[in-house]
Design a protein around this motif. Structure first.
Motif, PDB file in Angstrom:
ATOM      1  N   MET A   1       0.841  -1.198   0.000  1.00 35.63           N
ATOM      2  CA  MET A   1       0.000   0.000   0.000  1.00 35.63           C
ATOM      3  C   MET A   1       0.878   1.249   0.000  1.00 35.63           C
ATOM      4  O   MET A   1       1.810   1.361   0.792  1.00 35.63           O
ATOM      5  N   LYS A   2       0.556   2.179  -0.886  1.00 36.67           N
ATOM      6  CA  LYS A   2       1.296   3.430  -0.938  1.00 36.67           C
ATOM      7  C   LYS A   2       0.972   4.263   0.295  1.00 36.67           C
ATOM      8  O   LYS A   2      -0.195   4.380   0.688  1.00 36.67           O
ATOM      9  N   THR A   3       1.995   4.837   0.914  1.00 42.03           N
ATOM     10  CA  THR A   3       1.774   5.593   2.147  1.00 42.03           C
ATOM     11  C   THR A   3       2.311   7.022   2.088  1.00 42.03           C
ATOM     12  O   THR A   3       2.276   7.727   3.086  1.00 42.03           O
TER      13      THR A   3
ATOM     14  N   VAL B   1      -8.668   7.211  -3.017  1.00 38.54           N
ATOM     15  CA  VAL B   1      -9.767   7.471  -2.085  1.00 38.54           C
ATOM     16  C   VAL B   1      -9.920   6.263  -1.176  1.00 38.54           C
ATOM     17  O   VAL B   1     -10.054   5.133  -1.657  1.00 38.54           O
ATOM     18  N   MET B   2      -9.892   6.497   0.119  1.00 45.37           N
ATOM     19  CA  MET B   2     -10.079   5.415   1.092  1.00 45.37           C
ATOM     20  C   MET B   2     -11.299   5.733   1.953  1.00 45.37           C
ATOM     21  O   MET B   2     -11.403   6.833   2.507  1.00 45.37           O
TER      22      MET B   2
ATOM     23  N   GLY C   1      -8.907  -2.065  11.747  1.00 47.35           N
ATOM     24  CA  GLY C   1      -8.442  -2.494  13.047  1.00 47.35           C
ATOM     25  C   GLY C   1      -6.975  -2.257  13.325  1.00 47.35           C
ATOM     26  O   GLY C   1      -6.511  -2.505  14.446  1.00 47.35           O
ATOM     27  N   ALA C   2      -6.226  -1.777  12.352  1.00 47.07           N
ATOM     28  CA  ALA C   2      -4.793  -1.550  12.540  1.00 47.07           C
ATOM     29  C   ALA C   2      -4.453  -0.081  12.298  1.00 47.07           C
ATOM     30  O   ALA C   2      -5.165   0.628  11.582  1.00 47.07           O
ATOM     31  N   GLN C   3      -3.350   0.368  12.885  1.00 50.31           N
ATOM     32  CA  GLN C   3      -2.886   1.727  12.658  1.00 50.31           C
ATOM     33  C   GLN C   3      -2.009   1.785  11.413  1.00 50.31           C
ATOM     34  O   GLN C   3      -1.248   0.862  11.113  1.00 50.31           O
ATOM     35  N   ILE C   4      -2.136   2.871  10.688  1.00 52.47           N
ATOM     36  CA  ILE C   4      -1.322   3.101   9.502  1.00 52.47           C
ATOM     37  C   ILE C   4      -1.025   4.591   9.418  1.00 52.47           C
ATOM     38  O   ILE C   4      -1.876   5.424   9.769  1.00 52.47           O
TER      39      ILE C   4
END
Length: 538
Positions: free
Chosen positions: A1-3, A213-214, A238-241
């Motif tokens: 995933m691009k961050t 778009v998320m 449920g997870a931090q990003i």
């Protein structure tokens, strides 16, 4: 995933959808749009009358509530706000109105050059695609379709216009998107469907490879490198990003969530932050302060002739209306319940309008914890006359009580705590009494008005208002623009004072609330902001 992205926009509401479109248009910049809610691909969002179904729907609605309001005898006021692509433009009552020129001239006078009406009018003109009652299109290049539904309104519109003529209230059967006078309300629909900010601006941009778009992702806080906003910490599945921003982070989460996210990130009034357990990065005294909202009331009448109650209040009527909508995208399901209204002066000597009036050919009584949708109105023929003050003087606050963005903030409207607002209620109720006493209204009543305004003292009117009033759903000004950190949150380019790489772009930046509905000015603000942002990259 691009961050990593050039721009990160938090909130895909009325403003965020515009920014996503404008900032990604030329393909030079990578853009990430974060939305806490789901897709807007839902029947009751696309169908205009469906906002009655979304009014309490926790799937697309934040369902906020104020603290007990001291000016309303301790009542809590329900605040629906959009939590879905399109934000509140996906669940609102669709009325489109710019307000009056003086609203924006006041913005400029508060130290914000370029925000006077003559400066912002071309921005409105550019994005509005106006469709008149005969389906003639003006400005086909405009992306937001604003429709004149006057040819499809309930026949009771003639009674309401006769009421205006007999009371010498300015009116025009051809609606305008700004200024004073009663008319049919313009609405944001396209071919019988809701034209939200998502439909108008975001959906056409989704095919662009540089726009991500998320949905169903929650921004938890903004991260900083020194005084520069550098990243957004989110919770997703449920997870931090963490997403980093190469150029800017733009808060477009609305008048509640934008100040809340600033505060949980350490930008806000020091006393508020410390009490919530948040480390103060910058003591920013006006974040979450100066909240303004329109507060209104409806007066209910029983009619001796058919109203929309006769259609929407019966299974047979609802079925026929549904068939008409599905087959032709027409009929009552293709319209707003707010059909006739506008801005008026309760006293002809006033310089500008002080009241917004609503005249609706339907009656329904919505109360918190009473999830009665608009498709089940009162069992008898009925209609509504209502008002709200255009420019209230009372101001409220949005303040966190926890370091977690998932914990709703304390919302305090401070409604009716300024004497001007109390005086305005009496003036406006007396104005409604003048309207209801016209022959046009008297001859269609089947019973005395539910609220006998003529027989009520000023104190009686105020007591009734405090017991029954509610928000018109226009919270704004909680991150208002101005000249410095001493009087505001952002500057006239909407950059947060004393912070780099961070802007706020939504209704929270209004220096003062506009006189009418706030969706139109919010979309305009986003267009101007995008122009400013892109000008810095050229």
């Amino acid at each position: 995933m691009k961050t990593s992205f050039d721009y990160i926009i938090i909130g895909a509401g009325s403003a965020g959808c515009v920014l996503a479109d404008k900032l990604s248009a030329d393909g030079r910049h990578s853009v990430l749009l974060l939305e806490s809610g789901p897709s807007d691909d839902r029947f009751w969002i696309r169908a205009p009358i469906g906002y009655g179904m979304s009014f309490y729907d926790r799937n697309v609605n934040w369902r906020f509530s104020t603290m007990p309001e001291p000016g309303l005898d301790g009542r809590k006021i329900y605040w629906p706000r959009g939590r879905v692509l399109g934000g509140s433009s996906s669940i609102n009552a669709l009325v489109y109105h710019r307000g009056v020129a003086a609203d924006y001239d006041d913005w400029a006078a508060a130290g914000n050059p370029g925000w006077d009406y003559q400066s912002v009018k071309p921005v409105f003109d550019a994005f509005e695609q106006m469709v008149d009652a005969k389906d003639k299109v003006k400005n086909a290049d405009g992306k937001l379709t604003v429709s004149d539904p006057s040819s499809s309104l309930h026949p009771m519109k003639d009674d309401f216009f006769a009421m205006c003529e007999q009371s010498q209230t300015p009116f025009d059967r051809t609606p305008s998107q700004s200024g004073e006078g009663i008319s049919s309300y313009l609405i944001t629909t396209r071919n019988g469907k809701r034209c939200s900010s998502a439909v108008a601006f975001l959906h056409p941009a989704l095919k662009r490879k540089n726009l991500t778009v998320m949905t169903n992702i929650d921004a938890e806080r903004i991260l900083f490198q020194g005084k520069r906003a550098s990243a957004v910490l989110c919770r997703y599945k449920g997870a931090q990003i963490t997403f980093s921003a190469n150029r800017e982070i733009i808060l477009s989460a609305g008048a509640v969530k934008s100040p809340q996210l600033l505060q949980v990130s350490g930008i806000g009034p020091g006393k508020v932050l410390r009490a919530a357990g948040v480390t103060v990065k910058i003591d920013h005294p006006h974040v979450g302060m100066n909240m303004q909202d329109h507060l209104g009331i409806n007066y209910y009448f029983k009619a001796n002739k058919p109203t929309l109650n006769n259609v929407l209040g019966r299974w047979s009527g609802r079925i026929m209306a549904g068939i008409k909508y599905v087959l032709r995208r027409s009929g009552p399901l293709s319209l707003s319940v707010n059909q006739i209204g506008g801005l008026v002066k309760t006293d002809p000597s006033l310089a500008v309008a002080d009241a917004q009036i609503y005249a609706n050919p339907v009656s329904y009584q919505i109360k918190f914890h009473n999830e009665r949708p608009l498709l089940k109105p009162d069992a008898f023929p009925g209609f509504i006359l209502g008002f709200n003050s255009c420019r209230p003087a009372s101001t409220g606050t949005i303040t966190i009580t926890s370091e977690k963005a998932s914990t709703p903030p304390h919302i305090l409207g401070n409604y009716m705590t300024h004497q001007k607002d109390i005086d305005d209620v009496v003036k406006m109720a007396r104005f409604i009494a003048k309207l209801q006493n016209t022959p046009a209204i008297q001859q269609i009543l089947s019973a005395a008005p539910n609220t006998p305004l003529d027989a009520m003292s000023d104190d009686d009117i105020i007591t009734d208002f405090k017991e029954r009033c509610g928000t018109i759903f226009h919270p704004s000004c909680t991150c208002r623009m101005g000249t410095s950190i001493e009087n505001s949150v952002v500057n006239s380019d909407l950059k947060v004072h004393d912070v780099d790489g961070l802007r706020v772009v939504d209704a929270s930046v209004f220096p003062n609330i506009t006189s009418a509905n706030i969706n139109a000015p919010t979309i305009m603000v986003a267009h101007k902001a995008a122009e400013s942002i892109l000008a810095e990259t050229s």
